[in-house]
Design a protein around this motif. Sequence first.
Motif, PDB file in Angstrom:
ATOM      1  N   ALA A 434      -3.639   3.458  13.769  1.00 31.96           N
ATOM      2  CA  ALA A 434      -4.235   2.718  14.758  1.00 31.96           C
ATOM      3  C   ALA A 434      -5.001   1.270  14.369  1.00 31.96           C
ATOM      4  O   ALA A 434      -5.023   0.472  14.966  1.00 31.96           O
ATOM      5  CB  ALA A 434      -5.420   3.568  15.371  1.00 31.96           C
ATOM      6  N   ALA A 435      -5.420   1.491  12.855  1.00 32.35           N
ATOM      7  CA  ALA A 435      -5.816   0.456  12.355  1.00 32.35           C
ATOM      8  C   ALA A 435      -4.590  -0.782  12.108  1.00 32.35           C
ATOM      9  O   ALA A 435      -3.225  -0.617  12.053  1.00 32.35           O
ATOM     10  CB  ALA A 435      -6.498   0.467  11.150  1.00 32.35           C
ATOM     11  N   LEU A 436      -5.092  -2.222  11.775  1.00 32.91           N
ATOM     12  CA  LEU A 436      -4.167  -3.390  11.581  1.00 32.91           C
ATOM     13  C   LEU A 436      -3.875  -3.168   9.889  1.00 32.91           C
ATOM     14  O   LEU A 436      -4.880  -3.406   9.136  1.00 32.91           O
ATOM     15  CB  LEU A 436      -4.662  -4.636  11.913  1.00 32.91           C
ATOM     16  CG  LEU A 436      -3.804  -5.726  11.459  1.00 32.91           C
ATOM     17  CD1 LEU A 436      -2.384  -5.597  12.000  1.00 32.91           C
ATOM     18  CD2 LEU A 436      -4.625  -7.139  11.828  1.00 32.91           C
ATOM     19  N   TRP A 437      -2.845  -3.109   9.320  1.00 33.00           N
ATOM     20  CA  TRP A 437      -2.701  -3.052   7.969  1.00 33.00           C
ATOM     21  C   TRP A 437      -1.577  -4.264   7.374  1.00 33.00           C
ATOM     22  O   TRP A 437      -0.827  -4.802   8.247  1.00 33.00           O
ATOM     23  CB  TRP A 437      -1.830  -1.889   7.562  1.00 33.00           C
ATOM     24  CG  TRP A 437      -2.382  -0.589   7.546  1.00 33.00           C
ATOM     25  CD1 TRP A 437      -2.731   0.234   8.788  1.00 33.00           C
ATOM     26  CD2 TRP A 437      -3.482   0.044   6.691  1.00 33.00           C
ATOM     27  NE1 TRP A 437      -3.667   1.624   8.750  1.00 33.00           N
ATOM     28  CE2 TRP A 437      -4.038   1.229   7.125  1.00 33.00           C
ATOM     29  CE3 TRP A 437      -3.776  -0.141   5.418  1.00 33.00           C
ATOM     30  CZ2 TRP A 437      -4.936   2.192   6.555  1.00 33.00           C
ATOM     31  CZ3 TRP A 437      -4.572   0.834   4.661  1.00 33.00           C
ATOM     32  CH2 TRP A 437      -5.109   1.994   5.399  1.00 33.00           C
ATOM     33  N   ARG A 438      -1.966  -4.818   6.367  1.00 36.53           N
ATOM     34  CA  ARG A 438      -1.232  -5.868   6.005  1.00 36.53           C
ATOM     35  C   ARG A 438      -1.073  -5.604   4.481  1.00 36.53           C
ATOM     36  O   ARG A 438      -1.801  -5.007   3.770  1.00 36.53           O
ATOM     37  CB  ARG A 438      -2.252  -7.093   5.943  1.00 36.53           C
ATOM     38  CG  ARG A 438      -2.473  -7.716   7.376  1.00 36.53           C
ATOM     39  CD  ARG A 438      -3.071  -9.015   7.307  1.00 36.53           C
ATOM     40  NE  ARG A 438      -4.112  -9.132   8.320  1.00 36.53           N
ATOM     41  CZ  ARG A 438      -5.285  -8.974   8.433  1.00 36.53           C
ATOM     42  NH1 ARG A 438      -5.940  -8.358   7.590  1.00 36.53           N
ATOM     43  NH2 ARG A 438      -5.745  -9.078   9.755  1.00 36.53           N
ATOM     44  N   ILE A 439       0.221  -5.935   4.034  1.00 39.62           N
ATOM     45  CA  ILE A 439       0.382  -5.808   2.549  1.00 39.62           C
ATOM     46  C   ILE A 439       1.112  -6.927   1.961  1.00 39.62           C
ATOM     47  O   ILE A 439       1.727  -7.750   2.769  1.00 39.62           O
ATOM     48  CB  ILE A 439       1.275  -4.389   2.471  1.00 39.62           C
ATOM     49  CG1 ILE A 439       1.609  -4.241   1.041  1.00 39.62           C
ATOM     50  CG2 ILE A 439       2.788  -4.771   3.225  1.00 39.62           C
ATOM     51  CD1 ILE A 439       2.244  -2.993   0.528  1.00 39.62           C
ATOM     52  N   GLU A 440       0.745  -7.409   0.556  1.00 43.99           N
ATOM     53  CA  GLU A 440       1.291  -8.398   0.009  1.00 43.99           C
ATOM     54  C   GLU A 440       1.734  -8.110  -1.550  1.00 43.99           C
ATOM     55  O   GLU A 440       1.055  -7.069  -2.206  1.00 43.99           O
ATOM     56  CB  GLU A 440       0.339  -9.645  -0.311  1.00 43.99           C
ATOM     57  CG  GLU A 440      -0.054 -10.422   1.136  1.00 43.99           C
ATOM     58  CD  GLU A 440      -0.922 -11.722   0.575  1.00 43.99           C
ATOM     59  OE1 GLU A 440      -0.179 -12.458   0.168  1.00 43.99           O
ATOM     60  OE2 GLU A 440      -2.109 -11.563   1.054  1.00 43.99           O
ATOM     61  N   LEU A 441       3.123  -8.392  -1.646  1.00 40.49           N
ATOM     62  CA  LEU A 441       3.484  -8.005  -2.917  1.00 40.49           C
ATOM     63  C   LEU A 441       4.001  -9.435  -3.725  1.00 40.49           C
ATOM     64  O   LEU A 441       4.487 -10.337  -2.951  1.00 40.49           O
ATOM     65  CB  LEU A 441       4.812  -7.078  -2.841  1.00 40.49           C
ATOM     66  CG  LEU A 441       4.648  -5.774  -2.108  1.00 40.49           C
ATOM     67  CD1 LEU A 441       5.712  -4.791  -1.945  1.00 40.49           C
ATOM     68  CD2 LEU A 441       3.699  -4.893  -3.039  1.00 40.49           C
ATOM     69  N   ALA A 442       4.038  -9.361  -5.161  1.00 36.94           N
ATOM     70  CA  ALA A 442       4.241 -10.403  -5.803  1.00 36.94           C
ATOM     71  C   ALA A 442       4.922  -9.942  -7.193  1.00 36.94           C
ATOM     72  O   ALA A 442       4.248  -9.305  -7.825  1.00 36.94           O
ATOM     73  CB  ALA A 442       3.337 -11.518  -5.884  1.00 36.94           C
ATOM     74  N   PHE A 443       6.015 -10.537  -7.582  1.00 41.47           N
ATOM     75  CA  PHE A 443       6.768  -9.870  -8.517  1.00 41.47           C
ATOM     76  C   PHE A 443       8.022 -10.947  -9.162  1.00 41.47           C
ATOM     77  O   PHE A 443       8.454 -11.576  -8.338  1.00 41.47           O
ATOM     78  CB  PHE A 443       7.211  -8.510  -8.720  1.00 41.47           C
ATOM     79  CG  PHE A 443       8.241  -8.259  -7.649  1.00 41.47           C
ATOM     80  CD1 PHE A 443       9.440  -8.366  -7.610  1.00 41.47           C
ATOM     81  CD2 PHE A 443       7.658  -8.000  -6.178  1.00 41.47           C
ATOM     82  CE1 PHE A 443      10.409  -8.112  -6.493  1.00 41.47           C
ATOM     83  CE2 PHE A 443       8.680  -7.844  -5.181  1.00 41.47           C
ATOM     84  CZ  PHE A 443       9.949  -7.935  -5.337  1.00 41.47           C
ATOM     85  N   ASP A 444       8.278 -10.741 -10.370  1.00 39.05           N
ATOM     86  CA  ASP A 444       9.381 -11.706 -11.109  1.00 39.05           C
ATOM     87  C   ASP A 444      10.432 -10.638 -11.578  1.00 39.05           C
ATOM     88  O   ASP A 444      10.107 -10.377 -12.656  1.00 39.05           O
ATOM     89  CB  ASP A 444       8.911 -12.772 -11.890  1.00 39.05           C
ATOM     90  CG  ASP A 444       9.781 -13.676 -12.196  1.00 39.05           C
ATOM     91  OD1 ASP A 444      10.992 -13.524 -11.927  1.00 39.05           O
ATOM     92  OD2 ASP A 444       9.650 -14.829 -13.020  1.00 39.05           O
ATOM     93  N   LEU A 445      11.462 -10.306 -10.753  1.00 39.60           N
ATOM     94  CA  LEU A 445      12.354  -9.423 -11.298  1.00 39.60           C
ATOM     95  C   LEU A 445      13.612 -10.171 -11.459  1.00 39.60           C
ATOM     96  O   LEU A 445      14.316 -10.765 -10.722  1.00 39.60           O
ATOM     97  CB  LEU A 445      12.456  -8.410 -10.230  1.00 39.60           C
ATOM     98  CG  LEU A 445      13.112  -6.970 -10.803  1.00 39.60           C
ATOM     99  CD1 LEU A 445      12.428  -6.181 -11.684  1.00 39.60           C
ATOM    100  CD2 LEU A 445      13.383  -6.132  -9.472  1.00 39.60           C
ATOM    101  N   ALA A 446      14.316 -10.217 -12.879  1.00 40.70           N
ATOM    102  CA  ALA A 446      15.543 -10.711 -13.242  1.00 40.70           C
ATOM    103  C   ALA A 446      16.675  -9.985 -12.477  1.00 40.70           C
ATOM    104  O   ALA A 446      16.486  -8.712 -12.457  1.00 40.70           O
ATOM    105  CB  ALA A 446      15.626 -10.872 -14.834  1.00 40.70           C
TER     106      ALA A 446
END
Length: 522
Positions: A434-446
């Motif tokens: 019911a809540a508002l969910w946000r997700i952020e991801l950051a990575f450097d994958l060769a």
Amino acid sequence: MTEINSLGAQTALSAPAAKAAMTGELLRLLQPQPVVANGETARAEVMSLRQVGQDFQMMLRLTQSNGAQLQVQASSSSPFPLGSQISVTQTQSNELAVLVQTTKANNVATLTRLDTSQTPVGTLLQGKVVTTQALAQTPGEPASYRSLVTLLNSSQAGATLTVDSPRPLAVGSLLSASVQGDQSLRFVPLSGRQDQLAVAQHLLNQQSQQASLPGLLAALQQTARSPDTGAELRASAERLLAGLPDARQLSDPKTLAQAVNNSGAFLEAKLLGGLGSSLAPDIKAQLLRLITQLPTPPGGIAANPALLASALPQALPGFARSALGMLGQVTPRQQPGAFPLPSRLLQSLEDEADLQQLLRLAASAVSRLQSHALSSLQQTGTLENGNLQTSWQTEVPIRHGQEFVPLQLKLQREETPEQQAGRERAREDHDALAALWRIELAFDLAPLGPLQVQAQLAQGRLSGQLWAEQERTARLIDSQLSALRERLLARGLDVGDLECHPGTPPQGPRTRLEQRWVDENA
């Protein structure tokens, strides 16, 4: 919300001052005396300002036409900010007539806008209220008050801020306000000032002392293989490295949840909850144990990490507040709430022993984890719309071949007061979606290069955007989005927009509410 008065220019006269210039409204000398020769004009600078009732008392430094200077006290029905330069003539022995207000000194100009490059959105300002006066009220409109506030911190300390507010600010009071934009501030309640100031200060310290985890992990690999390494230190290094997940393993939800739980983001909560048995795989706990096994360099360091680690159980919750202040290395200041944290590697010192270098790397890695934890605290609180936002930000190092890749993650939950009350009353009946969910991801994958992901889940509807710095990677991902949509639909999700862009997400001053990347109601 308090709006900063939007005058056209910093040298513009306020309404009372403009009236004084046109009608000859007077400054009253507290001690009648001839200070300006008949027919001549003198320059005056406001040296001090104090409000007494409805009047404003000022100390003026007059420069006469012959260059002589003297100080006089005067009162007025309108305030002139500290540092104001005015021209006056004398009509009677107890009166000075204001002719024109000229350019003020650069460092004491009255600010009617904030330069968000010097005070970014989210900056916590402290100030002292110098004057407050009611503005002319239009029939049917709410009352408004104008105050002059002297800033006590930030790069603009000492400047005078012109602030309009719906309530009068007590003269002489100290206040704290969060910068919302170049013309708006939000006052911080008294109960939260000290905590927010402490978090902001500790975050600044940690960001200047942290370094990326791959540098430490590569050094630990060498340490574990070195025949000169002690048995206890080698065992600690091998245990830490063995607990890191492989990139392929993170496709399993349980493994991913375990990796996030052991990332160090919840160490303090585990200790405060008495969950000592769950500390063994925690990265931050293992780093602190590692620090206790390393030699302290001659002369020690700013805060001895061995002492901090050995006293960890006794130091909490002071541990969370002190936030492992170590090393004191200087880097450019980051914008509050910036994500992801920039990559930073420490340079090796030629005259430094390997174990001392490892100590520096370990302490800097702990500071990086603390930077994530403090960023979580900074972005947790009640938003302007009354909703409660909770943030969890952390970093999980993962194996990728012979290298280690840090996966930075930020998870946010936003709830209305009603949703929050329902969750607290009956956890078993509460609908987490019911809540508002946000997700952020950051990575450097060769070989894909740096990637960032931003997704939002609201009422079972998922939307997301991806950014790839390499254009060929952006094209590859874009060609796979339809397959990703099908897999998400097969999981029972209602899928909204999915897009991939070349480059990086837009950066710059923004409020927390502006972090909604996709407006599902548009």
